[in-house]
Enzyme design. Structure first.
Site, PDB file in Angstrom:
ATOM      1  N   GLY A  38     135.823 181.887  24.978  1.00  7.77           N
ATOM      2  CA  GLY A  38     134.478 182.094  25.498  1.00  7.77           C
ATOM      3  C   GLY A  38     133.953 183.509  25.470  1.00  7.77           C
ATOM      4  O   GLY A  38     132.783 183.743  25.795  1.00  7.77           O
TER       5      GLY A  38
ATOM      6  N   GLU B 259     142.276 180.857  24.179  1.00  3.05           N
ATOM      7  CA  GLU B 259     141.712 180.067  23.072  1.00  3.05           C
ATOM      8  C   GLU B 259     140.437 180.694  22.523  1.00  3.05           C
ATOM      9  O   GLU B 259     139.374 180.082  22.548  1.00  3.05           O
ATOM     10  CB  GLU B 259     141.373 178.653  23.584  1.00  3.05           C
ATOM     11  CG  GLU B 259     142.507 177.914  24.252  1.00  3.05           C
ATOM     12  CD  GLU B 259     142.042 176.662  25.008  1.00  3.05           C
ATOM     13  OE1 GLU B 259     140.822 176.539  25.299  1.00  3.05           O
ATOM     14  OE2 GLU B 259     142.890 175.822  25.304  1.00  3.05           O
ATOM     15  N   PRO B 260     140.496 181.924  22.019  1.00  2.00           N
ATOM     16  CA  PRO B 260     139.271 182.527  21.487  1.00  2.00           C
ATOM     17  C   PRO B 260     138.874 181.899  20.151  1.00  2.00           C
ATOM     18  O   PRO B 260     139.737 181.618  19.319  1.00  2.00           O
ATOM     19  CB  PRO B 260     139.650 184.000  21.301  1.00  2.00           C
ATOM     20  CG  PRO B 260     141.131 183.993  21.096  1.00  2.00           C
ATOM     21  CD  PRO B 260     141.668 182.810  21.853  1.00  2.00           C
ATOM     22  N   GLY B 261     137.605 181.662  19.955  1.00  2.00           N
ATOM     23  CA  GLY B 261     137.102 181.137  18.687  1.00  2.00           C
ATOM     24  C   GLY B 261     136.065 182.081  18.120  1.00  2.00           C
ATOM     25  O   GLY B 261     136.285 182.789  17.135  1.00  2.00           O
ATOM     26  N   ARG B 262     134.917 182.133  18.808  1.00  2.00           N
ATOM     27  CA  ARG B 262     133.794 182.932  18.320  1.00  2.00           C
ATOM     28  C   ARG B 262     134.179 184.391  18.089  1.00  2.00           C
ATOM     29  O   ARG B 262     133.769 184.992  17.099  1.00  2.00           O
ATOM     30  CB  ARG B 262     132.656 182.871  19.362  1.00  2.00           C
ATOM     31  CG  ARG B 262     131.346 183.490  18.891  1.00  2.00           C
ATOM     32  CD  ARG B 262     130.345 183.570  20.055  1.00  2.00           C
ATOM     33  NE  ARG B 262     130.186 182.313  20.729  1.00  2.00           N
ATOM     34  CZ  ARG B 262     129.274 181.385  20.421  1.00  2.00           C
ATOM     35  NH1 ARG B 262     128.420 181.601  19.451  1.00  2.00           N
ATOM     36  NH2 ARG B 262     129.212 180.256  21.099  1.00  2.00           N
TER      37      ARG B 262
ATOM     38  N   ARG C 129     122.296 177.347  14.508  1.00  2.00           N
ATOM     39  CA  ARG C 129     122.284 178.030  15.805  1.00  2.00           C
ATOM     40  C   ARG C 129     120.891 178.484  16.259  1.00  2.00           C
ATOM     41  O   ARG C 129     120.543 178.299  17.422  1.00  2.00           O
ATOM     42  CB  ARG C 129     123.279 179.200  15.827  1.00  2.00           C
ATOM     43  CG  ARG C 129     124.736 178.757  15.614  1.00  2.00           C
ATOM     44  CD  ARG C 129     125.730 179.884  15.837  1.00  2.00           C
ATOM     45  NE  ARG C 129     125.747 180.307  17.221  1.00  2.00           N
ATOM     46  CZ  ARG C 129     125.155 181.369  17.680  1.00  2.00           C
ATOM     47  NH1 ARG C 129     124.537 182.203  16.876  1.00  2.00           N
ATOM     48  NH2 ARG C 129     125.183 181.650  18.965  1.00  2.00           N
TER      49      ARG C 129
ATOM     50  N   CYS D 134     111.682 170.085   6.457  1.00  2.00           N
ATOM     51  CA  CYS D 134     110.404 169.595   6.973  1.00  2.00           C
ATOM     52  C   CYS D 134     110.390 169.465   8.487  1.00  2.00           C
ATOM     53  O   CYS D 134     110.253 168.358   9.025  1.00  2.00           O
ATOM     54  CB  CYS D 134     110.094 168.254   6.339  1.00  2.00           C
ATOM     55  SG  CYS D 134     110.295 168.325   4.573  1.00  2.00           S
ATOM     56  N   GLU D 135     110.598 170.563   9.181  1.00  2.00           N
ATOM     57  CA  GLU D 135     110.521 170.589  10.641  1.00  2.00           C
ATOM     58  C   GLU D 135     110.136 172.001  11.034  1.00  2.00           C
ATOM     59  O   GLU D 135     110.684 172.954  10.480  1.00  2.00           O
ATOM     60  CB  GLU D 135     111.895 170.338  11.281  1.00  2.00           C
ATOM     61  CG  GLU D 135     112.513 169.035  10.925  1.00  2.00           C
ATOM     62  CD  GLU D 135     113.479 168.561  12.014  1.00  2.00           C
ATOM     63  OE1 GLU D 135     113.411 169.084  13.145  1.00  2.00           O
ATOM     64  OE2 GLU D 135     114.265 167.677  11.709  1.00  2.00           O
TER      65      GLU D 135
ATOM     66  N   TYR E 294     130.710 178.865  14.286  1.00  2.00           N
ATOM     67  CA  TYR E 294     129.680 177.851  14.575  1.00  2.00           C
ATOM     68  C   TYR E 294     128.548 177.906  13.535  1.00  2.00           C
ATOM     69  O   TYR E 294     127.392 177.655  13.852  1.00  2.00           O
ATOM     70  CB  TYR E 294     129.156 177.997  16.017  1.00  2.00           C
ATOM     71  CG  TYR E 294     130.284 177.983  17.024  1.00  2.00           C
ATOM     72  CD1 TYR E 294     130.964 176.806  17.283  1.00  2.00           C
ATOM     73  CD2 TYR E 294     130.708 179.144  17.670  1.00  2.00           C
ATOM     74  CE1 TYR E 294     132.048 176.783  18.169  1.00  2.00           C
ATOM     75  CE2 TYR E 294     131.791 179.126  18.562  1.00  2.00           C
ATOM     76  CZ  TYR E 294     132.440 177.947  18.797  1.00  2.00           C
ATOM     77  OH  TYR E 294     133.509 177.915  19.663  1.00  2.00           O
TER      78      TYR E 294
HETATM   79  C1  LIG Z   1     134.797 175.949  22.323  1.00  2.00           C
HETATM   80  C2  LIG Z   1     136.069 176.120  23.068  1.00  2.00           C
HETATM   81  C3  LIG Z   1     136.799 177.309  22.956  1.00  2.00           C
HETATM   82  C4  LIG Z   1     136.330 178.485  22.142  1.00  2.00           C
HETATM   83  O1  LIG Z   1     135.190 179.087  22.662  1.00  2.00           O
HETATM   84  P1  LIG Z   1     134.648 180.445  21.996  1.00  2.00           P
HETATM   85  O2  LIG Z   1     133.430 180.746  22.741  1.00  2.00           O
HETATM   86  O3  LIG Z   1     134.395 180.153  20.569  1.00  2.00           O
HETATM   87  O4  LIG Z   1     135.721 181.476  22.187  1.00  2.00           O
HETATM   88  C5  LIG Z   1     138.010 177.390  23.611  1.00  2.00           C
HETATM   89  N1  LIG Z   1     138.470 176.369  24.364  1.00  2.00           N
HETATM   90  C6  LIG Z   1     137.795 175.216  24.498  1.00  2.00           C
HETATM   91  C7  LIG Z   1     138.358 174.138  25.334  1.00  2.00           C
HETATM   92  C8  LIG Z   1     136.574 175.055  23.858  1.00  2.00           C
HETATM   93  O5  LIG Z   1     135.898 173.913  24.012  1.00  2.00           O
END
Ligand SMILES: *Cc1c(COP(=O)(O)O)cnc(C)c1O
Length: 421
Positions: free
Chosen positions: A239, A275-278, A314, A346-347, A375
């Site tokens: 997050g 759990e970093p993603g972004r 996004r 077309c939006e 994303y």
């Molecule tokens: C989406 C998600 C993440 C990653 O969130 P980021 O904002 O991308 O770091 C981690 N854990 C869970 C359970 C998620 O749903």
């Protein structure tokens, strides 16, 4: 360290000039920097060195197997939210014991899949899910390590569509009921309680809500231990936000996020999972698009691109901001002009930016959307029968297509016309 820089007046990804890739694969396309992906993973991994931990990359941010492989090679675990993501992680060689399974509506089929293939832990989101998992595990004669996702009811102060830790959100169980739910879980023979899980939202630009949530998790750890549960692992989610607007956004750094974790829960002796993603993928990618047309409206100028909301949703979905810069470096002193930057779908929602001040560009010029690595490609669709755009990976002075653009035939041949027609 920015691996997307102007060199000799042309924007590069590491050592590769973007027009060179455009020539090879056509536009639009996504391009990712290996060095950035590696650097971002290490920022977390290094900051947690010294405590038992596993950085599980949130696969949903960018699930291309080449991206997963880069991270897996550095020892990353993976956080998956579907059977499909689990299959991707396994396909690049991530062992089940380094994969955590999150998500609000895991199906019976997904549960059997990950139990058969191996899983580090499943993060449970509700009591019915807990009971279902117990039945699936018992039928297979196995015991599965679980954490329960608690909802701490804190305001993550982020976009409403990506806030997940408020009582009104669909995620987790209310933290006030944890005691009861953990007692139930402990009584189920197919489950083995190992920890607590929390994830309060995405694109957080302030550490305070994390601090609040982690403190509550620390308190809950003590309480659950006193009630006889062996809480030895804390999964604190992802997050952490990234600067989409580099001129005026300064989100906390991974090292600050990790220091906060150590301060809030370090004394508990638990293994830490994050759990970093972004933060890992977001600023590791650009979307490159070509200017199809410039059109003057009644009171504004439209910059019409060959990319659209189906390629990068996004802005339409979250009203989010992406910097859009010309691939050829603007000459110093040129006056920026306001443009509505739009795609051909077309939006009216197919608008990337309104009245965006940018250096003037012309028909045929290339522009780059920054911070598009997370994303972006994963949320793209074939709306308007626009082919999914290619993904390209750069490593120093080399590049490779890591997902090719499908042909029209490949797309339309997926439809099946019934015999009675
Ligand atoms: C989406 C998600 C993440 C990653 O969130 P980021 O904002 O991308 O770091 C981690 N854990 C869970 C359970 C998620 O749903």
């Amino acid at each position: 360290m920015d691996h997307f820089q102007y060199l000799d007046g042309v924007l590069h990804a590491e050592g590769v000039a973007l027009p060179e890739i455009a020539l090879a694969v056509g536009t639009p396309f996504y391009v990712y920097s290996t060095a950035t992906l590696e650097r971002h993973f290490r920022l977390f991994d290094d900051a947690l060195a010294g405590s038992e931990h596993l950085v599980c990359y949130a696969v949903k941010a960018n699930s291309n197997q080449a991206v997963l492989k880069i991270l897996a090679n550095l020892g990353a675990g993976m956080d998956v939210v579907s059977g499909g993501e689990y299959a991707r992680a396994r396909a690049v060689g991530v062992p089940g014991e380094r994969i955590v399974f999150s998500g609000v509506g895991k199906t019976r089929a997904e549960m059997s899949q990950v139990l058969a293939g191996g899983i580090r832990q499943i993060n449970l989101e509700s009591e019915p899910e807990m009971e279902l998992l117990n039945r699936v595990a018992s039928d297979m004669g196995v015991t599965v390590p679980v954490s329960v996702r608690v909802n701490p009811d804190v305001d993550a102060k982020t976009h409403e569509k990506i806030s997940t830790g408020k009582a009104e959100n669909k995620f987790g169980i209310p933290i006030g009921r944890a005691s009861e739910v953990y007692a139930k879980a402990a009584a189920l023979p197919g489950l083995q309680v190992v920890g607590i899980d929390v994830h309060i939202g995405s694109q957080l630009t302030d550490l305070a809500p994390f601090g609040e949530a982690f403190e509550m998790v620390a308190g809950l750890t003590g309480q659950l231990r006193a009630e006889g549960h062996d809480i030895r692992r804390l999964d604190l989610g992802g997050g952490l936000g990234i600067p989409y607007q580099r001129s005026n956004e300064v989100p906390p750094l991974p090292v600050e996020f990790c220091e906060l974790i150590k301060r809030k829960v370090g004394h508990l002796g638990c293994e830490i999972v994050i759990e970093p993603g972004r933060l890992i993928a977001g600023n590791a990618g650009l979307m490159i698009s070509r200017v199809t047309n410039l059109k003057s409206g009644e009171d504004r100028s439209f910059l019409i691109l060959d990319s659209a909301m189906n390629d990068l949703v996004r802005p339409s979905m979250y009203s989010s901001f992406h910097e859009i810069v010309p691939v050829v470096e603007p000459v110093p002193g040129v006056e920026p002009e306001p443009f509505d930057v739009v795609g051909p779908v077309c939006e009216s929602g197919d608008t990337f930016a309104k009245e965006r001040l940018m250096p003037p560009v012309e028909q045929g010029d290339l522009v780059a959307f920054r911070s598009a690595g997370a994303y972006g490609a994963v949320m793209s669709s074939e709306y308007n029968t626009r082919p999914l755009i290619p993904e390209v990976l750069v490593h120093e002075d080399q590049f490779a297509v890591i997902r090719a653009r499908p042909t029209f035939d490949e797309i339309i041949n997926r439809d099946i016309i019934p015999a009675w027609l």
